[in-house]
Each structure stands twice: as structure tokens, then as C-alpha cells.
Design a protein around this motif. Structure first.
Motif, PDB file in Angstrom:
ATOM      1  N   ALA A  59      54.827  47.066  36.884  1.00  0.00           N
ATOM      2  CA  ALA A  59      53.483  47.619  36.712  1.00  0.00           C
ATOM      3  C   ALA A  59      53.006  48.171  38.055  1.00  0.00           C
ATOM      4  O   ALA A  59      53.500  47.764  39.113  1.00  0.00           O
ATOM      5  N   PRO A  60      52.033  49.067  38.042  1.00  0.00           N
ATOM      6  CA  PRO A  60      51.632  49.755  39.282  1.00  0.00           C
ATOM      7  C   PRO A  60      50.998  48.851  40.332  1.00  0.00           C
ATOM      8  O   PRO A  60      50.985  49.196  41.511  1.00  0.00           O
ATOM      9  N   HIS A  61      50.464  47.685  39.927  1.00  0.00           N
ATOM     10  CA  HIS A  61      49.788  46.814  40.896  1.00  0.00           C
ATOM     11  C   HIS A  61      50.650  45.633  41.326  1.00  0.00           C
ATOM     12  O   HIS A  61      50.181  44.762  42.054  1.00  0.00           O
ATOM     13  N   LYS A  62      51.907  45.605  40.894  1.00  0.00           N
ATOM     14  CA  LYS A  62      52.754  44.453  41.182  1.00  0.00           C
ATOM     15  C   LYS A  62      52.994  44.278  42.676  1.00  0.00           C
ATOM     16  O   LYS A  62      53.104  43.156  43.172  1.00  0.00           O
ATOM     17  N   ASP A  63      53.069  45.368  43.431  1.00  0.00           N
ATOM     18  CA  ASP A  63      53.361  45.269  44.860  1.00  0.00           C
ATOM     19  C   ASP A  63      52.133  45.488  45.736  1.00  0.00           C
ATOM     20  O   ASP A  63      52.255  45.730  46.935  1.00  0.00           O
ATOM     21  N   MET A  64      50.937  45.399  45.163  1.00  0.00           N
ATOM     22  CA  MET A  64      49.741  45.616  45.983  1.00  0.00           C
ATOM     23  C   MET A  64      49.607  44.489  47.004  1.00  0.00           C
ATOM     24  O   MET A  64      49.931  43.337  46.753  1.00  0.00           O
ATOM     25  N   GLY A  65      49.162  44.868  48.182  1.00  0.00           N
ATOM     26  CA  GLY A  65      49.035  43.891  49.254  1.00  0.00           C
ATOM     27  C   GLY A  65      50.298  43.700  50.042  1.00  0.00           C
ATOM     28  O   GLY A  65      50.329  42.894  50.971  1.00  0.00           O
ATOM     29  N   GLY A  66      51.350  44.427  49.718  1.00  0.00           N
ATOM     30  CA  GLY A  66      52.579  44.337  50.477  1.00  0.00           C
ATOM     31  C   GLY A  66      52.485  45.132  51.770  1.00  0.00           C
ATOM     32  O   GLY A  66      51.514  45.861  52.014  1.00  0.00           O
ATOM     33  N   THR A  67      53.510  45.014  52.586  1.00  0.00           N
ATOM     34  CA  THR A  67      53.503  45.701  53.886  1.00  0.00           C
ATOM     35  C   THR A  67      53.974  47.142  53.789  1.00  0.00           C
ATOM     36  O   THR A  67      53.929  47.872  54.783  1.00  0.00           O
ATOM     37  N   ARG A  68      54.432  47.568  52.620  1.00  0.00           N
ATOM     38  CA  ARG A  68      55.134  48.845  52.514  1.00  0.00           C
ATOM     39  C   ARG A  68      54.240  50.038  52.229  1.00  0.00           C
ATOM     40  O   ARG A  68      54.662  51.175  52.404  1.00  0.00           O
ATOM     41  N   ARG A  69      53.023  49.794  51.769  1.00  0.00           N
ATOM     42  CA  ARG A  69      52.148  50.917  51.434  1.00  0.00           C
ATOM     43  C   ARG A  69      50.692  50.492  51.549  1.00  0.00           C
ATOM     44  O   ARG A  69      50.372  49.300  51.480  1.00  0.00           O
ATOM     45  N   PRO A  70      49.777  51.450  51.715  1.00  0.00           N
ATOM     46  CA  PRO A  70      48.357  51.102  51.748  1.00  0.00           C
ATOM     47  C   PRO A  70      47.843  50.782  50.341  1.00  0.00           C
ATOM     48  O   PRO A  70      48.498  51.096  49.335  1.00  0.00           O
ATOM     49  N   LEU A  71      46.685  50.148  50.304  1.00  0.00           N
ATOM     50  CA  LEU A  71      46.062  49.863  49.011  1.00  0.00           C
ATOM     51  C   LEU A  71      45.551  51.151  48.379  1.00  0.00           C
ATOM     52  O   LEU A  71      45.004  52.018  49.061  1.00  0.00           O
ATOM     53  N   THR A  72      45.713  51.259  47.093  1.00  0.00           N
ATOM     54  CA  THR A  72      45.047  52.328  46.344  1.00  0.00           C
ATOM     55  C   THR A  72      43.623  51.867  46.037  1.00  0.00           C
ATOM     56  O   THR A  72      43.305  50.672  46.132  1.00  0.00           O
ATOM     57  N   PRO A  73      42.725  52.768  45.680  1.00  0.00           N
ATOM     58  CA  PRO A  73      41.375  52.347  45.288  1.00  0.00           C
ATOM     59  C   PRO A  73      41.389  51.316  44.161  1.00  0.00           C
ATOM     60  O   PRO A  73      40.586  50.360  44.169  1.00  0.00           O
ATOM     61  N   ALA A  74      42.314  51.457  43.203  1.00  0.00           N
ATOM     62  CA  ALA A  74      42.393  50.487  42.107  1.00  0.00           C
ATOM     63  C   ALA A  74      42.871  49.127  42.618  1.00  0.00           C
ATOM     64  O   ALA A  74      42.374  48.074  42.191  1.00  0.00           O
ATOM     65  N   ASP A  75      43.836  49.133  43.543  1.00  0.00           N
ATOM     66  CA  ASP A  75      44.293  47.885  44.154  1.00  0.00           C
ATOM     67  C   ASP A  75      43.127  47.165  44.829  1.00  0.00           C
ATOM     68  O   ASP A  75      42.926  45.958  44.663  1.00  0.00           O
ATOM     69  N   ARG A  76      42.382  47.905  45.638  1.00  0.00           N
ATOM     70  CA  ARG A  76      41.283  47.311  46.395  1.00  0.00           C
ATOM     71  C   ARG A  76      40.229  46.726  45.461  1.00  0.00           C
ATOM     72  O   ARG A  76      39.690  45.645  45.714  1.00  0.00           O
ATOM     73  N   GLU A  77      39.950  47.400  44.384  1.00  0.00           N
ATOM     74  CA  GLU A  77      38.963  46.882  43.425  1.00  0.00           C
ATOM     75  C   GLU A  77      39.417  45.549  42.833  1.00  0.00           C
ATOM     76  O   GLU A  77      38.632  44.615  42.680  1.00  0.00           O
ATOM     77  N   ILE A  78      40.702  45.451  42.527  1.00  0.00           N
ATOM     78  CA  ILE A  78      41.237  44.208  41.969  1.00  0.00           C
ATOM     79  C   ILE A  78      41.124  43.069  42.979  1.00  0.00           C
ATOM     80  O   ILE A  78      40.662  41.961  42.664  1.00  0.00           O
ATOM     81  N   LEU A  79      41.545  43.333  44.222  1.00  0.00           N
ATOM     82  CA  LEU A  79      41.521  42.283  45.242  1.00  0.00           C
ATOM     83  C   LEU A  79      40.094  41.891  45.620  1.00  0.00           C
ATOM     84  O   LEU A  79      39.810  40.717  45.875  1.00  0.00           O
ATOM     85  N   GLU A  80      39.194  42.851  45.650  1.00  0.00           N
ATOM     86  CA  GLU A  80      37.798  42.526  45.919  1.00  0.00           C
ATOM     87  C   GLU A  80      37.220  41.644  44.812  1.00  0.00           C
ATOM     88  O   GLU A  80      36.383  40.772  45.066  1.00  0.00           O
ATOM     89  N   GLY A  81      37.692  41.851  43.587  1.00  0.00           N
ATOM     90  CA  GLY A  81      37.265  40.986  42.490  1.00  0.00           C
ATOM     91  C   GLY A  81      37.741  39.555  42.694  1.00  0.00           C
ATOM     92  O   GLY A  81      37.003  38.587  42.411  1.00  0.00           O
ATOM     93  N   LEU A  82      38.969  39.383  43.187  1.00  0.00           N
ATOM     94  CA  LEU A  82      39.462  38.040  43.492  1.00  0.00           C
ATOM     95  C   LEU A  82      38.615  37.377  44.573  1.00  0.00           C
ATOM     96  O   LEU A  82      38.244  36.198  44.460  1.00  0.00           O
ATOM     97  N   VAL A  83      38.320  38.125  45.621  1.00  0.00           N
ATOM     98  CA  VAL A  83      37.534  37.580  46.724  1.00  0.00           C
ATOM     99  C   VAL A  83      36.138  37.174  46.236  1.00  0.00           C
ATOM    100  O   VAL A  83      35.632  36.099  46.588  1.00  0.00           O
ATOM    101  N   ARG A  84      35.513  38.021  45.433  1.00  0.00           N
ATOM    102  CA  ARG A  84      34.180  37.690  44.905  1.00  0.00           C
ATOM    103  C   ARG A  84      34.221  36.414  44.076  1.00  0.00           C
ATOM    104  O   ARG A  84      33.325  35.563  44.162  1.00  0.00           O
ATOM    105  N   ASP A  85      35.262  36.269  43.272  1.00  0.00           N
ATOM    106  CA  ASP A  85      35.342  35.102  42.394  1.00  0.00           C
ATOM    107  C   ASP A  85      35.491  33.812  43.184  1.00  0.00           C
ATOM    108  O   ASP A  85      34.782  32.828  42.924  1.00  0.00           O
ATOM    109  N   VAL A  86      36.386  33.782  44.176  1.00  0.00           N
ATOM    110  CA  VAL A  86      36.560  32.536  44.924  1.00  0.00           C
ATOM    111  C   VAL A  86      35.374  32.286  45.854  1.00  0.00           C
ATOM    112  O   VAL A  86      35.072  31.138  46.201  1.00  0.00           O
ATOM    113  N   HIS A  87      34.680  33.341  46.248  1.00  0.00           N
ATOM    114  CA  HIS A  87      33.429  33.148  47.000  1.00  0.00           C
ATOM    115  C   HIS A  87      32.376  32.489  46.120  1.00  0.00           C
ATOM    116  O   HIS A  87      31.669  31.562  46.562  1.00  0.00           O
ATOM    117  N   GLU A  88      32.276  32.933  44.880  1.00  0.00           N
ATOM    118  CA  GLU A  88      31.333  32.309  43.948  1.00  0.00           C
ATOM    119  C   GLU A  88      31.689  30.839  43.707  1.00  0.00           C
ATOM    120  O   GLU A  88      30.812  29.988  43.569  1.00  0.00           O
TER     121      GLU A  88
END
Length: 291
Positions: free
Chosen positions: A156-185
Motif C-alpha cells: 500500500a502507498p503508506h506502508k513505507d512512510m516515515g522511512g529514511t528513503r523518501r520525504p513524507l507526502t501530505p497524506a503521510d503527514r496527515e496520518i502521522l499527525e493523527g497518531l500524535v494527536r491521539d496519543v497526546h489526548e
């Protein structure tokens, strides 16, 4: 123990009473002691701490607990597991459970502390940092300069997000920001449920900033300002042992000569030396950690 048996045999109970008066009511012979359990360094695993907690939880001579915290926090999972172990002890056991913050008791260190009955700190303790961080390197440009190309086959397109090989796409960043918001809550939920603070107040305080112990006392994040010695004395009084209780700590493991000769694993050696943080891999991690 042999000396005690000799005293019993030769002098009877009177000798034990005299020995008790010398050692004090807070000693093991006097009826109880306070367990001081350290939580030091970057929090990356919970097993060593929870194992020590369980050991003393099952010890009938332990009448109170002090969690001695010197930590800037660490991984979300380990911090939460340690909090749950402390909270379970507090809720399932009548013995007092106090947390004390030393030089630093921030982020995941503070998260763990709020599992206790009450939290104490020094006036200059660095605490707070109620927040979450996720960081990882992007080495795409470096790989390009040295002539390294990565071939990635993923489901899937987000399987390698956060790896060292490429920058985050806007969709990747939105997903990871959602994780951060959830654990902050989740952090906000834990503090508001375990401190005398409403959720709105905690949300205002939880912008990642750190506070001194004195500021934290004024804001309600800690219950008082004490040294470790004073916190142990307080635990002794709460446990009915008086202000000078006997103290027990987990035994510090040591590396023996034969271990050095044979060689030891890095993780095992690190555990013996009391350093909790393993070498970090490049995989992204959610962290309750003050940076």
C-alpha cells in the motif's frame, strides 16, 4: 539471622525486644520498611521496573512505596505500561504509593508519576512537557549523492512512510499527525483523571512546555515540594512506621569477571548498568520525551 536465633536461645524474647529498641520501629524487625524503586534514564522498556515493583508488592515487610523518578520520558508504550503498573498498585493495595521527581521528571517520566497516590518534586525539578513527538531522518538526498537507490515493493502507498528513503507526502503527514494527536489526548486524559485538575486546565498546560517543581506545585501538577529523604519520611508516616523507616531498594546487578571474559550481549550489559534506553533504530517512534 543466626545471631538472632542465638539471642532467642540464650536470652529469650527480652533480647529481641532490646534489639528492636536499638534498630527502631521502622526496621524489618520493627515491623516494616519502605521500598524505594528507581525509574531512571530514557524510558524504552518496562520489564525491569515492573519486575521490581511486583517483587516488592509481594513482600509483606514492605509497608509503603516511593517511586524515585529521574527521567525525561521515553517511548509511549513503555511509559504507559509503567504508569499502569503504578496505578494498579495504588488502586488494588492500601499501602501508600508516592512518586518523587528529581532533577528531571518530564513527559513520560511525569506520565508514570501520576499513577501514584501523590507526586512530590524539588523546587528546581524540570517537569511537565506534556506532549508527544515523533521524529525520523530523511536521508533521500544523502543516498542520491552517494549513488544509492532504494527499490521498495509494498502492499500500500503508506506502508513505507516515515522511512529514511523518501520525504513524507501530505497524506503521510496527515496520518502521522493523527497518531500524535491521539496519543497526546491519551496523555491529557491520564493527567486529568489522576490529578485534581479538570480537562480544560490540563489541555492548557499540555502544550509541551516544561515547568519547574515550584511552578508545577502552583499549577497543581505536583502535590508538594520535598527532597527524596522527606518523601520517604512522609511515606513512613503514612504507613505507620514513623518518620525514619527502614528502606529497601532493588538490588543493582553487576557485571562479573567471567561475564566480561565470555562476553555479554549489549542489551544485557546495558540493563546491568541501569541504562534503560537501547540504541534507537531508524524506525519512527511515538515518544513522551522532553527534548
Amino acid at each position: 539471622m543466626i545471631a538472632l536465633l542465638v539471642l532467642l536461645g540464650v536470652f529469650g524474647a527480652g533480647a529481641v525486644l532490646s534489639l528492636r529498641s536499638v534498630l527502631g520501629a521502622g526496621s524489618w524487625l520493627g515491623g516494616g520498611r519502605v521500598a524505594v524503586i528507581p525509574l531512571r534514564g530514557t524510558i524504552a522498556e518496562e520489564a525491569a521496573f515492573t519486575g521490581a515493583l511486583e517483587q516488592f508488592r509481594d513482600d509483606a515487610t514492605v509497608r509503603g512505596f516511593v517511586i524515585e523518578i529521574e527521567s525525561p520520558g521515553g517511548t509511549v508504550g513503555a511509559s504507559q505500561a509503567i504508569f499502569e503498573a503504578i496505578r494498579a498498585l495504588r488502586e488494588d493495595d492500601e499501602r501508600p504509593v508516592l512518586a518523587w521527581l528529581g532533577d528531571v521528571g518530564a513527559s513520560g517520566g511525569y506520565y508514570a508519576a501520576v499513577g501514584a497516590d501523590s507526586v512530590y518534586a524539588l523546587p528546581g525539578t524540570i517537569t511537565g512537557s506534556i506532549g508527544v513527538i515523533m521524529e525520523f531522518p530523511n536521508a533521500e538526498e544523502l543516498f542520491r549523492k552517494v549513488g544509492v537507490e532504494w527499490e521498495v515493493v509494498s502492499s500500500a502507498p503508506h506502508k513505507d512512510m516515515g522511512g529514511t528513503r523518501r520525504p513524507l507526502t501530505p497524506a503521510d503527514r496527515e496520518i502521522l499527525e493523527g497518531l500524535v494527536r491521539d496519543v497526546h489526548e491519551q496523555f491529557v486524559d491520564v493527567v486529568s483523571a489522576n490529578r485534581p485538575l479538570d480537562r480544560t486546565t490540563v489541555q492548557r498546560l499540555a502544550d509541551g512546555r516544561v515547568y519547574t517543581g515550584r511552578q508545577a506545585r502552583e499549577l497543581g501538577l505536583v502535590d508538594g515540594l520535598m527532597t527524596l529523604r522527606e518523601t520517604v519520611a512522609h511515606a513512613g508516616r503514612l504507613a505507620g512506621l514513623g518518620p525514619d523507616p527502614a528502606v529497601v531498594r532493588p538490588r543493582e546487578p553487576a557485571i562479573g569477571l567471567f561475564d566480561l571474559i565470555r562476553g555479554v550481549s549489549l542489551d544485557r550489559a546495558r540493563g546491568w548498568l541501569g541504562v534503560l534506553a537501547p540504541l534507537r533504530s531508524s524506525a519512527p517512534k511515538l515518544l513522551y520525551e522532553w527534548r
